[in-house]
Write an enzyme that holds these catalytic residues in place. Structure first.
Site, short mmCIF file in Angstrom:
data_model
loop_
_atom_site.label_atom_id
_atom_site.label_comp_id
_atom_site.label_asym_id
_atom_site.label_seq_id
_atom_site.Cartn_x
_atom_site.Cartn_y
_atom_site.Cartn_z
N GLY A 226 0.67 -1.24 -0.04
CA GLY A 226 -0.05 -0.02 0.03
C GLY A 226 0.73 1.27 -0.03
CB SER B 230 -4.26 -1.50 -1.24
OG SER B 230 -5.13 -1.11 -0.44
CG ASP C 222 -8.09 -0.07 1.47
OD1 ASP C 222 -8.79 -1.31 1.61
OD2 ASP C 222 -7.24 0.29 2.21
NE ARG D 156 -34.28 -10.08 11.11
CZ ARG D 156 -33.91 -11.37 11.46
NH1 ARG D 156 -33.24 -12.00 10.97
NH2 ARG D 156 -34.42 -11.61 12.76
CG HIS E 142 -9.34 -9.31 8.30
ND1 HIS E 142 -9.83 -8.58 9.22
CD2 HIS E 142 -8.02 -8.62 7.89
CE1 HIS E 142 -9.01 -7.70 9.56
NE2 HIS E 142 -8.09 -7.56 8.79
NE ARG F 297 -6.10 -7.68 4.29
CZ ARG F 297 -5.77 -7.24 5.23
NH1 ARG F 297 -6.03 -6.09 5.57
NH2 ARG F 297 -4.67 -7.73 6.01
#
Ligand code: F6P
Length: 366
Positions: free
Chosen positions: A104, A150, A152, A187, A284, A287
């Site tokens: 990253g 990464s 992200d 829900r 996680h 990932r």
């Protein structure tokens, strides 16, 4: 012949293995000698068996595996001069001055710091008698290529970072699974996804998952968002929708910079609509698992390109990040890309989201 090391650093991401494999095999194909630095920069600081010469078959069978086969770590020692000096000593002892670093923005900043300090550290090592003058002269500088690994997708200048596409697949699978149970019970679910200060995973998974509402750091809602969100949900129910799904990015915030958490969203809906609301924090899981097809082929091309950069790196070359733009591989100036990325994160943490959006250029708004 030239020696090229590859390492993975910081949080893992699916597709890192494809990069490692491509670097090793491209180096061999180009008559260079590939090395793996195990456990990221920690391995460079430790030296010894952490720095391993790699063969073609050492990277067999890892293309389809998640995580990173050569290990990763967040290394405190590497931030200190002492740790960096050890890393230089250990790399030079193996004759390595070309590194492909996968990680990253934090890991790549650390890598660039090592590059900037390299010759000063070499001088210190010579003074200490840990490196000979001949060794130092043979490796006067560090050549560096970064690949952003990464989930992200938070590098300014590159369209996709390694692991993002697989993480999106993981999130979508989870949202699909949640939809059926949500519909059965009528829900509402609040799904929290990763991404630090970047809302990419949240936004794209909300679109791909057909979700009802999304909160991302880049677009903090105006005051009164709770009421507006509930009105939308109410309309959906009135139109006959049985499930409601709201995606919250872990970095979501309001205009004052206060975090918008899954719990806050849950309470707002429960209070206003009296609905049964459940939270699922994917954590996680996002990932893990096998890399998607994209994270295998694109990461292979990125690794190949980064390795070639290192094979041909010469005197005046600047450190680069090998990234993607419009499905093409591009070469970015490392520090420029990192500086711009940090600036956006800084704006977002200070709540100045207009500046954050503007600083990403017109393409971001479009
Ligand atoms: O940067 C990748 C990431 O998965 C973020 O999305 C998340 O905020 C963070 O790492 C989690 O870090 P750790 O694995 O150290 O808990």
């Amino acid at each position: 012949s030239r020696k090229i090391a590859v390492l993975t650093s910081g949080g893992d991401a699916q597709g890192m293995n494809a990069v490692v494999r491509a670097v090793v095999r491209t180096a061999l194909h180009e008559d260079a000698v590939p090395y793996a630095v195990m456990e990221g920069w920690k391995g460079a600081v430790e030296g010894g068996s952490f720095i391993r010469k790699m063969t073609w078959s050492d990277v067999s069978g890892i293309l389809n595996e998640g995580g990173t086969a050569i290990g990763t770590a967040r290394c405190e020692a590497f931030r200190e001069r002492d740790g960096m000096r050890k890393a230089v000593r250990n790399l030079v002892a193996e004759g390595i001055d070309r590194v492909v670093a996968i990680g990253g923005d934090g890991s790549l900043t650390g890598a660039d710091e090592l590059r900037a300090q390299w010759s000063g550290l070499l001088d210190e090592l010579v003074d200490r008698g840990e490196v000979t003058r001949e060794q130092a002269d043979a490796h006067p500088r560090l050549h560096l290529a970064g690949v952003v690994g990464s989930i992200d997708n938070d590098l300014v200048g590159s369209d996709m970072t390694v692991g993002t596409d697989s993480a999106l697949h993981r999130i979508i699978e989870a949202i699909d699974a949640i939809s059926s149970t949500a519909a059965s019970h009528q829900r509402t679910f609040v799904v929290e996804v990763m991404g630090r200060r970047c809302g990419y995973l949240a936004l794209m998974s909300a679109i791909a998952g057909g979700c009802d509402y999304v909160f991302i750091p880049e677009l903090p809602p105006e005051e009164g968002w709770e009421g507006r969100m509930c009105e939308k949900l109410r309309e959906g129910r009135a139109a006959g929708r049985r499930d409601s799904i709201i995606v919250v990015a872990e970095g979501a915030q309001d205009r004052q910079g206060n975090p918008i958490t899954a719990k806050l969203v849950q309470e707002a809906i429960q209070d206003r609509l009296g609905e049964d609301v459940r939270i699922t924090s994917l954590g996680h899981v996002q990932r893990g698992g096998t890399p998607s097809a994209y994270d295998r082929w694109m990461s292979t091309i990125l690794g190949y390109t980064a390795a070639l950069e290192m094979v041909h790196a010469g005197e005046g070359d600047e450190p680069c990040i090998v990234g993607t733009r419009r499905n093409r591989v591009v070469r970015l100036r490392l520090m420029e890309a990192i500086r711009e990325t940090r600036a956006v994160k800084g704006y977002l943490s200070s709540g100045d989201y207009e500046a954050a959006v503007d600083s990403r250029g017109p393409g971001f708004r479009g």
